[in-house]
Design a protein around this motif. Structure first.
Motif, PDB file in Angstrom:
ATOM      1  N   PHE A  11      36.208  43.302  55.555  1.00 55.57           N
ATOM      2  CA  PHE A  11      36.612  43.074  54.171  1.00 55.57           C
ATOM      3  C   PHE A  11      36.175  44.242  53.283  1.00 55.57           C
ATOM      4  O   PHE A  11      36.981  44.828  52.571  1.00 55.57           O
ATOM      5  CB  PHE A  11      36.017  41.765  53.649  1.00 55.57           C
ATOM      6  N   LEU A  12      34.884  44.609  53.341  1.00 55.51           N
ATOM      7  CA  LEU A  12      34.348  45.675  52.491  1.00 55.51           C
ATOM      8  C   LEU A  12      33.622  46.714  53.325  1.00 55.51           C
ATOM      9  O   LEU A  12      32.784  46.384  54.168  1.00 55.51           O
ATOM     10  CB  LEU A  12      33.372  45.087  51.468  1.00 55.51           C
ATOM     11  N   GLY A  13      33.946  47.974  53.091  1.00 48.53           N
ATOM     12  CA  GLY A  13      33.271  49.068  53.776  1.00 48.53           C
ATOM     13  C   GLY A  13      32.706  50.074  52.796  1.00 48.53           C
ATOM     14  O   GLY A  13      33.237  50.245  51.696  1.00 48.53           O
ATOM     15  N   TYR A  14      31.608  50.723  53.194  1.00 42.24           N
ATOM     16  CA  TYR A  14      31.017  51.816  52.428  1.00 42.24           C
ATOM     17  C   TYR A  14      31.249  53.120  53.186  1.00 42.24           C
ATOM     18  O   TYR A  14      31.016  53.185  54.401  1.00 42.24           O
ATOM     19  CB  TYR A  14      29.504  51.639  52.264  1.00 42.24           C
ATOM     20  N   LYS A 177      39.743  46.031  53.865  1.00 43.57           N
ATOM     21  CA  LYS A 177      40.539  45.669  52.696  1.00 43.57           C
ATOM     22  C   LYS A 177      40.125  46.507  51.496  1.00 43.57           C
ATOM     23  O   LYS A 177      40.959  46.993  50.736  1.00 43.57           O
ATOM     24  CB  LYS A 177      40.382  44.179  52.381  1.00 43.57           C
ATOM     25  N   TYR A 178      38.819  46.681  51.328  1.00 46.38           N
ATOM     26  CA  TYR A 178      38.300  47.500  50.232  1.00 46.38           C
ATOM     27  C   TYR A 178      37.287  48.497  50.768  1.00 46.38           C
ATOM     28  O   TYR A 178      36.501  48.180  51.662  1.00 46.38           O
ATOM     29  CB  TYR A 178      37.632  46.627  49.163  1.00 46.38           C
ATOM     30  N   VAL A 179      37.311  49.700  50.191  1.00 46.15           N
ATOM     31  CA  VAL A 179      36.337  50.736  50.553  1.00 46.15           C
ATOM     32  C   VAL A 179      35.717  51.317  49.289  1.00 46.15           C
ATOM     33  O   VAL A 179      36.432  51.701  48.357  1.00 46.15           O
ATOM     34  CB  VAL A 179      36.976  51.881  51.370  1.00 46.15           C
ATOM     35  N   ILE A 180      34.398  51.363  49.269  1.00 47.79           N
ATOM     36  CA  ILE A 180      33.659  52.053  48.209  1.00 47.79           C
ATOM     37  C   ILE A 180      33.178  53.381  48.774  1.00 47.79           C
ATOM     38  O   ILE A 180      32.432  53.420  49.754  1.00 47.79           O
ATOM     39  CB  ILE A 180      32.451  51.221  47.724  1.00 47.79           C
ATOM     40  N   GLY A 181      33.643  54.470  48.185  1.00 48.65           N
ATOM     41  CA  GLY A 181      33.226  55.799  48.617  1.00 48.65           C
ATOM     42  C   GLY A 181      32.164  56.348  47.684  1.00 48.65           C
ATOM     43  O   GLY A 181      32.257  56.184  46.462  1.00 48.65           O
ATOM     44  N   VAL A 182      31.152  56.998  48.257  1.00 45.31           N
ATOM     45  CA  VAL A 182      30.063  57.564  47.463  1.00 45.31           C
ATOM     46  C   VAL A 182      29.956  59.054  47.762  1.00 45.31           C
ATOM     47  O   VAL A 182      29.570  59.456  48.864  1.00 45.31           O
ATOM     48  CB  VAL A 182      28.715  56.863  47.761  1.00 45.31           C
TER      49      VAL A 182
END
Length: 298
Positions: A11-14, A177-182
């Protein structure tokens, strides 16, 4: 899970980018994401992002990771050697990881994790996510060419993943589904004095920045830490300042309406997942679901 729409693996990846010591900003960012109640299902990390990511995936709190690096010098992680394929060996870094990581294999980590490196011979990005090469893979991901010796894994030389994939969003994009990139590797200004070290550092900085453009566009939320351009990627003395900058800019980004909409969707996902888990447990115990409220919306 298919009930949430497209059949994503996660669902969520970093996706945590490289940047040397500027990677301490990841720790401040992870603290903010924790406070938002987010729980990544998978993490991809390049170089410093692999270092922060593997400890986080191993169950360390960001403050615990910071404590491991406080009052340490670069010389504790490297060994000066005759410059054949690099000036320094990563023997100290290898020992540091082996000593402090609880996991010994990728499968032992609490969160699935991808370490991103560069296959030197084939000039291609390679990801490691399974097996016994956990420590070697993270060391490979951090091995800046020329500065450090390549890390050999099963006879193949690997170098820093930032050479070709400094922000590893595409590594997990289709799985999530969602990715937060830093991104912590903003373009650094030229040094006051030109030395081999500063020339190599700026060269790698410019090169790694140029390969992040496409991956930035793949993010659902992109967090970039500003104000840390002046800090050397090899200087560990500015941990607190860099970490605070990461926390500051992450807090700004996550307070935006678009970011908070995704946070709410993640919270909803956690609620549905927990409801399904409880209902499955009840069914295993032979109980019947009689109330419509007990059946999650699909």
């Amino acid at each position: 899970m298919a009930i949430f729409g497209k059949n994503y693996d996660y669902f969520l990846g970093y996706a945590l980018g490289g940047g040397g010591a500027k990677g301490f900003a990841h720790l401040g960012t992870l603290k903010v994401l924790d406070k938002c109640g987010l729980k990544p299902d998978v993490i991809a990390g390049t170089s410093a992002g692999a270092m922060a990511g593997v400890f986080y995936a191993d169950g360390f709190h960001p403050d615990e990771i910071a404590e491991l690096f406080r009052k340490r010098e670069l010389k504790e992680f490297v060994e000066l050697t005759l410059p054949k394929s690099g000036f320094l060996k990563n023997t100290g870094l290898h020992s540091f990881l082996k000593k402090n990581l609880r996991a010994r294999r990728f499968e032992d980590l609490q969160i699935p994790f991808y370490a991103v490196a560069t296959d030197w011979n084939r000039a291609s990005t390679v990801t490691f996510s399974h097996g016994d090469d956990l420590v070697d893979a993270v060391v490979a991901s951090c091995s800046v060419p020329i500065i450090f010796y390549p890390q050999y894994i099963q006879g193949i030389p690997y170098v820093d993943g930032g050479l070709l994939k400094n922000l590893p969003v595409s590594v997990i994009r289709k799985k999530c589904k969602y990715v937060i990139g830093v991104n912590v590797s903003v373009i650094m200004p030229p040094a006051d004095k030109y030395t081999i070290r500063t020339m190599l550092e700026r060269t790698f900085n410019l090169m790694s920045n140029s390969n992040t453009l496409l991956d930035k566009s793949y993010c659902d939320i992109l967090i970039e830490t500003k104000g840390i351009e002046k800090y050397s990627m090899f200087n560990l003395h500015n941990l607190e300042t860099i970490m605070e900058a990461g926390q500051h800019y992450a807090a700004i980004r996550m307070s935006e309406k678009e970011s908070w909409q995704i946070v709410r969707k993640c919270h909803r996902h956690y609620e549905l997942t927990e409801k399904i888990r409880r209902n499955i447990q009840r069914l295993k115990q032979g109980k019947v679901l009689t109330s419509p409220k007990e059946i999650p919306e699909i």
